[in-house]
Scaffold this motif. Structure first.
Motif, mmCIF file in Angstrom:
data_model
loop_
_atom_site.group_PDB
_atom_site.id
_atom_site.type_symbol
_atom_site.label_atom_id
_atom_site.label_comp_id
_atom_site.label_asym_id
_atom_site.label_seq_id
_atom_site.Cartn_x
_atom_site.Cartn_y
_atom_site.Cartn_z
ATOM 1 N N THR A 16 121.030 4.545 -110.938
ATOM 2 C CA THR A 16 122.181 5.360 -110.572
ATOM 3 C C THR A 16 121.836 6.815 -110.836
ATOM 4 O O THR A 16 121.554 7.194 -111.973
ATOM 5 C CB THR A 16 123.432 4.942 -111.375
ATOM 6 N N CYS A 17 121.857 7.582 -109.778
ATOM 7 C CA CYS A 17 121.460 8.994 -109.866
ATOM 8 C C CYS A 17 122.603 9.819 -110.464
ATOM 9 O O CYS A 17 123.707 9.832 -109.918
ATOM 10 C CB CYS A 17 121.106 9.498 -108.456
ATOM 11 N N PRO A 18 122.341 10.550 -111.550
ATOM 12 C CA PRO A 18 123.421 11.321 -112.198
ATOM 13 C C PRO A 18 123.544 12.759 -111.711
ATOM 14 O O PRO A 18 124.326 13.514 -112.275
ATOM 15 C CB PRO A 18 122.971 11.308 -113.668
ATOM 16 N N PHE A 19 122.763 13.127 -110.665
ATOM 17 C CA PHE A 19 122.619 14.554 -110.377
ATOM 18 C C PHE A 19 123.632 15.128 -109.393
ATOM 19 O O PHE A 19 123.585 16.315 -109.088
ATOM 20 C CB PHE A 19 121.193 14.837 -109.922
ATOM 21 N N CYS A 20 124.496 14.303 -108.842
ATOM 22 C CA CYS A 20 125.671 14.839 -108.154
ATOM 23 C C CYS A 20 126.734 13.756 -108.198
ATOM 24 O O CYS A 20 126.433 12.592 -108.469
ATOM 25 C CB CYS A 20 125.361 15.324 -106.738
ATOM 26 N N PRO A 21 127.988 14.120 -107.960
ATOM 27 C CA PRO A 21 129.072 13.156 -108.197
ATOM 28 C C PRO A 21 129.166 12.026 -107.173
ATOM 29 O O PRO A 21 130.075 11.215 -107.265
ATOM 30 C CB PRO A 21 130.327 14.023 -108.212
ATOM 31 N N LEU A 22 128.223 11.932 -106.229
ATOM 32 C CA LEU A 22 128.179 10.729 -105.384
ATOM 33 C C LEU A 22 127.631 9.547 -106.178
ATOM 34 O O LEU A 22 127.874 8.391 -105.842
ATOM 35 C CB LEU A 22 127.306 10.960 -104.152
ATOM 36 N N LEU A 23 126.823 9.818 -107.197
ATOM 37 C CA LEU A 23 126.253 8.783 -108.068
ATOM 38 C C LEU A 23 125.645 7.630 -107.259
ATOM 39 O O LEU A 23 126.001 6.462 -107.465
ATOM 40 C CB LEU A 23 127.321 8.255 -109.034
ATOM 41 N N CYS A 24 124.749 7.965 -106.357
ATOM 42 C CA CYS A 24 124.088 6.947 -105.520
ATOM 43 C C CYS A 24 123.408 5.908 -106.415
ATOM 44 O O CYS A 24 122.718 6.270 -107.372
ATOM 45 C CB CYS A 24 123.049 7.603 -104.623
ATOM 46 N N ASP A 25 123.566 4.640 -106.051
ATOM 47 C CA ASP A 25 123.008 3.579 -106.897
ATOM 48 C C ASP A 25 122.112 2.621 -106.118
ATOM 49 O O ASP A 25 121.983 1.458 -106.477
ATOM 50 C CB ASP A 25 124.115 2.801 -107.606
ATOM 51 N N ASP A 44 115.075 10.810 -99.466
ATOM 52 C CA ASP A 44 114.411 12.110 -99.591
ATOM 53 C C ASP A 44 115.402 13.179 -100.019
ATOM 54 O O ASP A 44 115.216 14.366 -99.736
ATOM 55 C CB ASP A 44 113.722 12.499 -98.281
ATOM 56 N N CYS A 45 116.442 12.762 -100.727
ATOM 57 C CA CYS A 45 117.483 13.703 -101.177
ATOM 58 C C CYS A 45 116.846 14.872 -101.938
ATOM 59 O O CYS A 45 116.272 14.686 -103.020
ATOM 60 C CB CYS A 45 118.486 12.988 -102.068
ATOM 61 N N PRO A 46 116.949 16.089 -101.422
ATOM 62 C CA PRO A 46 116.313 17.218 -102.111
ATOM 63 C C PRO A 46 116.956 17.550 -103.447
ATOM 64 O O PRO A 46 116.294 18.022 -104.359
ATOM 65 C CB PRO A 46 116.479 18.376 -101.114
HETATM 66 S S1 SF4 Z 1 123.243 12.610 -102.985
HETATM 67 FE FE1 SF4 Z 1 121.243 12.913 -103.940
HETATM 68 S S2 SF4 Z 1 121.718 14.016 -105.857
HETATM 69 FE FE2 SF4 Z 1 123.616 13.105 -105.117
HETATM 70 S S3 SF4 Z 1 123.749 11.142 -106.208
HETATM 71 FE FE3 SF4 Z 1 122.815 10.777 -104.183
HETATM 72 S S4 SF4 Z 1 120.589 10.845 -104.578
HETATM 73 FE FE4 SF4 Z 1 121.629 11.837 -106.335
#
Ligand code: SF4
Length: 412
Positions: A16-25, A44-46
């Motif tokens: 689970t990506c913590p780097f934006c509030p979408l929290l992609c998992d 490839d999310c920058p």
């Molecule tokens: S959009 Fe990118 S930064 Fe945001 S949660 Fe998804 S992978 Fe992470």
């Protein structure tokens, strides 16, 4: 050390990506050889790639600092407790942490009468103000993905700041899901007000002064089965709460005859999570304090930038655990910083003011944790990728509180 599941994760296991509030998992992380930056897989999310470049998958050597000199955590906590004990009005800013960190922050704020405002406080307050004044209909990413047939981007295309947004909504996977951009005529406030009037039938669609693109969008909204109006509070101008209220007016009108909702994108770097925790613990959102006359909420007066500019606070506790930014503002105040080990703490502070820096772990990288997603009702668990050897924000604050109580002779 973290009392968390720091079991190393297989390279392509879900994370689970913590780097934006979408929290992609649904993406993974490759932990390469020692010293190599972490690498995102499956996207490839920058934004995520840039954030992962600040982590190397091995224990961190950074140590706490007191007035620029390295030392151990006990000395740093004692110095931090002393700064807090001397403060008559502390400010807790940044607030880049998870649920456990927020709970610990709240307890310390109650003990010290601190005012709490996150790094993007003005943006958060726009949404809160609109919610307090008018209420609103909102939806979740899952519902957009499964039920919506029209997404209208009210504040430009969201994928610039939230790169996986359209993929999360299923855009391109379902033929019946369309995306429209709001054609802005004049300023955003006028455009939203005009669209609201068109949707409600208060202006005729044949009036020549009304831009044709806006008429077409109003008709499209009225025909949609389930329209979702997406906006970013962070892109709105001052008084942006009025624009959010206009968006909610459109949604409410549509809901009389069809189905519609709003979706706000914001509250990253822990802001929305800390706000939720403070709200459930105190009944009040951020920009509040437990002061001498009880709980106080001041959405304008408790703006951190304003407080610092006015000299209305005498100490800053800054928390930023998701990356080197946001760094604390260069205020000439005593300060305690709980931050990413790579943070460059600005040097422009008074040399005798007192400064403590304690490197902390990042939720979802070196520590487990929980964050609220942008849609507000979904709390996502975060898993540690590896043991970075750093304490979490919650652990540091717990010990800081104990040290503060000890310095006061056990009185709270
Ligand atoms: S959009 Fe990118 S930064 Fe945001 S949660 Fe998804 S992978 Fe992470």
């Amino acid at each position: 050390m973290n009392e968390v599941d720091a079991t190393p994760q297989a390279g392509n296991a879900p994370w689970t990506c913590p780097f934006c509030p979408l929290l992609c998992d649904s993406f993974g992380v490759d932990i390469g050889p020692p010293g190599a930056p972490l690498a995102l897989t499956g996207s490839d999310c920058p934004r995520a790639r840039g954030a992962l470049a600040h982590f190397s998958g091995e224990p961190v050597a950074a140590r706490p600092q007191v007035d620029g000199r390295e030392g151990d955590i006990d000395s740093a906590l004692a110095a931090a407790a002393s700064l807090l004990a001397r403060s008559r009005q502390p400010l807790f800013g940044g607030l880049g942490t998870d649920v456990a960190g927020a709970r610990a922050l709240y307890a310390l704020a109650c003990d010290t009468g601190a005012i709490c405002d996150p790094a993007e406080g003005r943006s958060l307050m726009r949404s809160l103000r609109a919610l307090q004044d008018r209420g609103g209909f909102s939806t979740t990413l899952a519902e957009v993905r499964t039920r919506a047939d029209l997404i209208v981007c009210m504040t430009e295309m969201p994928d610039a700041h939230y790169p996986e947004f359209f993929r999360r909504c299923g855009v391109g996977e379902r033929e019946d899901l369309q995306v429209e951009d709001l054609p802005v005529h004049g300023d955003l406030f006028d455009t939203v007000a005009l669209l609201a009037a068109l949707v409600a039938g208060r202006i005729g669609t044949h009036e020549s002064r009304v831009p044709a693109e806006l008429v077409a969008l109003s008709l499209r909204l009225r025909e949609a089965r389930y329209a979702v109006l997406v906006y970013e509070p962070g892109r709105l101008p001052a008084q942006g709460a009025l624009i959010i209220e206009g968006i909610q007016r459109i949604v409410a009108t549509l809901n009389r005859s069809t189905r519609a909702a709003s979706l706000s994108l914001g509250g990253g770097d822990g802001a929305a999570t800390v706000n939720q925790v403070f709200a459930w613990l105190s009944g009040l959102p951020l920009r509040s304090r437990a002061g001498p006359s009880g709980l106080e909420h001041e959405p304008l007066c408790f703006d951190a930038e304003r407080l610092l500019a006015d000299g209305a606070v005498d100490m800053l506790l800054w928390v930023s655990s998701f990356g080197p930014e946001p760094a604390p503002p260069p205020a000439e105040l005593p300060r305690i910083v709980l931050g990413h080990p790579g943070m460059r703490v600005p040097a422009a502070i008074a040399s005798n003011a007192g400064s403590v820096f304690i490197p902390v772990s990042t939720p979802g990288i070196g520590a487990a944790g929980h964050l609220f997603r942008t849609d507000g009702s979904v709390l996502m668990p975060l898993r540690a990728l590896y043991d970075d050897g750093l304490p979490s924000v919650g652990e540091v604050l717990l010990r800081l509180r104990q040290a503060l109580h000890a310095s006061r002779g056990g009185k709270q």
